[in-house]
Design a protein around this motif. Structure first.
Motif, PDB file in Angstrom:
ATOM      1  N   VAL A 134       0.824  -1.207   0.000  1.00 43.07           N
ATOM      2  CA  VAL A 134       0.000   0.000   0.000  1.00 43.07           C
ATOM      3  C   VAL A 134       0.860   1.259   0.000  1.00 43.07           C
ATOM      4  CG1 VAL A 134      -1.463   1.341   1.588  1.00 43.07           C
ATOM      5  CG2 VAL A 134      -2.116  -0.943   0.949  1.00 43.07           C
ATOM      6  N   SER A 166       3.591   1.768  -1.486  1.00 42.13           N
ATOM      7  CA  SER A 166       4.097   2.048  -2.830  1.00 42.13           C
ATOM      8  C   SER A 166       3.093   2.828  -3.664  1.00 42.13           C
ATOM      9  CB  SER A 166       4.447   0.740  -3.541  1.00 42.13           C
ATOM     10  OG  SER A 166       5.451   0.068  -2.838  1.00 42.13           O
ATOM     11  N   PHE A 167       1.823   2.635  -3.426  1.00 38.82           N
ATOM     12  CA  PHE A 167       0.803   3.355  -4.180  1.00 38.82           C
ATOM     13  C   PHE A 167       0.742   4.835  -3.803  1.00 38.82           C
ATOM     14  CE2 PHE A 167      -0.955  -1.033  -4.316  1.00 38.82           C
ATOM     15  CZ  PHE A 167      -0.802  -1.221  -5.686  1.00 38.82           C
TER      16      PHE A 167
END
Length: 128
Positions: free
Chosen positions: A60, A62-63
């Motif tokens: 998450v 990374s998003f």
């Protein structure tokens, strides 16, 4: 040969390499401790499901990187790199501390994984 230029370049390469090393170290440590993190924050009868949930929380972050690049880039353009760096370091400390100091699922129930997810979102926001 211009040694001051070489010295400046070597320092920049060292700093970038150090930052990259620390990020990879973070990934490695998280992967190593994922089964223990899964047991503490995502209790399940099936350990595989808990481990998958743990890695989903890690993903998450990374998003949030593109979002952080947009907002923090604009912030630094407006207020300068020094203030942007201080904001980035402060937010990273808050995100890391919230994960490190979060009690387990047994203590606070559903809030434990929620705090871990929010801490990871903050971490992902500032690492762009």
């Amino acid at each position: 040969m211009n040694y001051s230029r070489f010295k400046k370049d070597a320092k920049a390469i060292f700093q970038v390499g150090s930052g990259n090393f620390l990020e990879m170290y973070d990934f490695s440590i998280f992967g190593l401790y994922a089964p223990m993190i899964a047991k503490v924050f995502f209790p399940s009868e099936n350990i595989l499901i808990a481990i998958v949930q743990t890695f989903m929380v890690f993903a998450v972050g990374s998003f949030m990187r593109p979002v952080g690049a947009m907002f923090l880039g604009a912030y630094m353009d407006k207020y300068g790199r020094k203030k942007g760096l201080m904001l980035t370091l402060s937010l990273m400390a808050i995100g890391t501390a919230s994960i490190a100091l979060c009690p387990g699922y047994d203590s606070i129930g559903f809030l434990a994984p929620l705090i871990v997810v929010l801490g990871r979102l903050v971490q992902g926001l500032v690492v762009w």
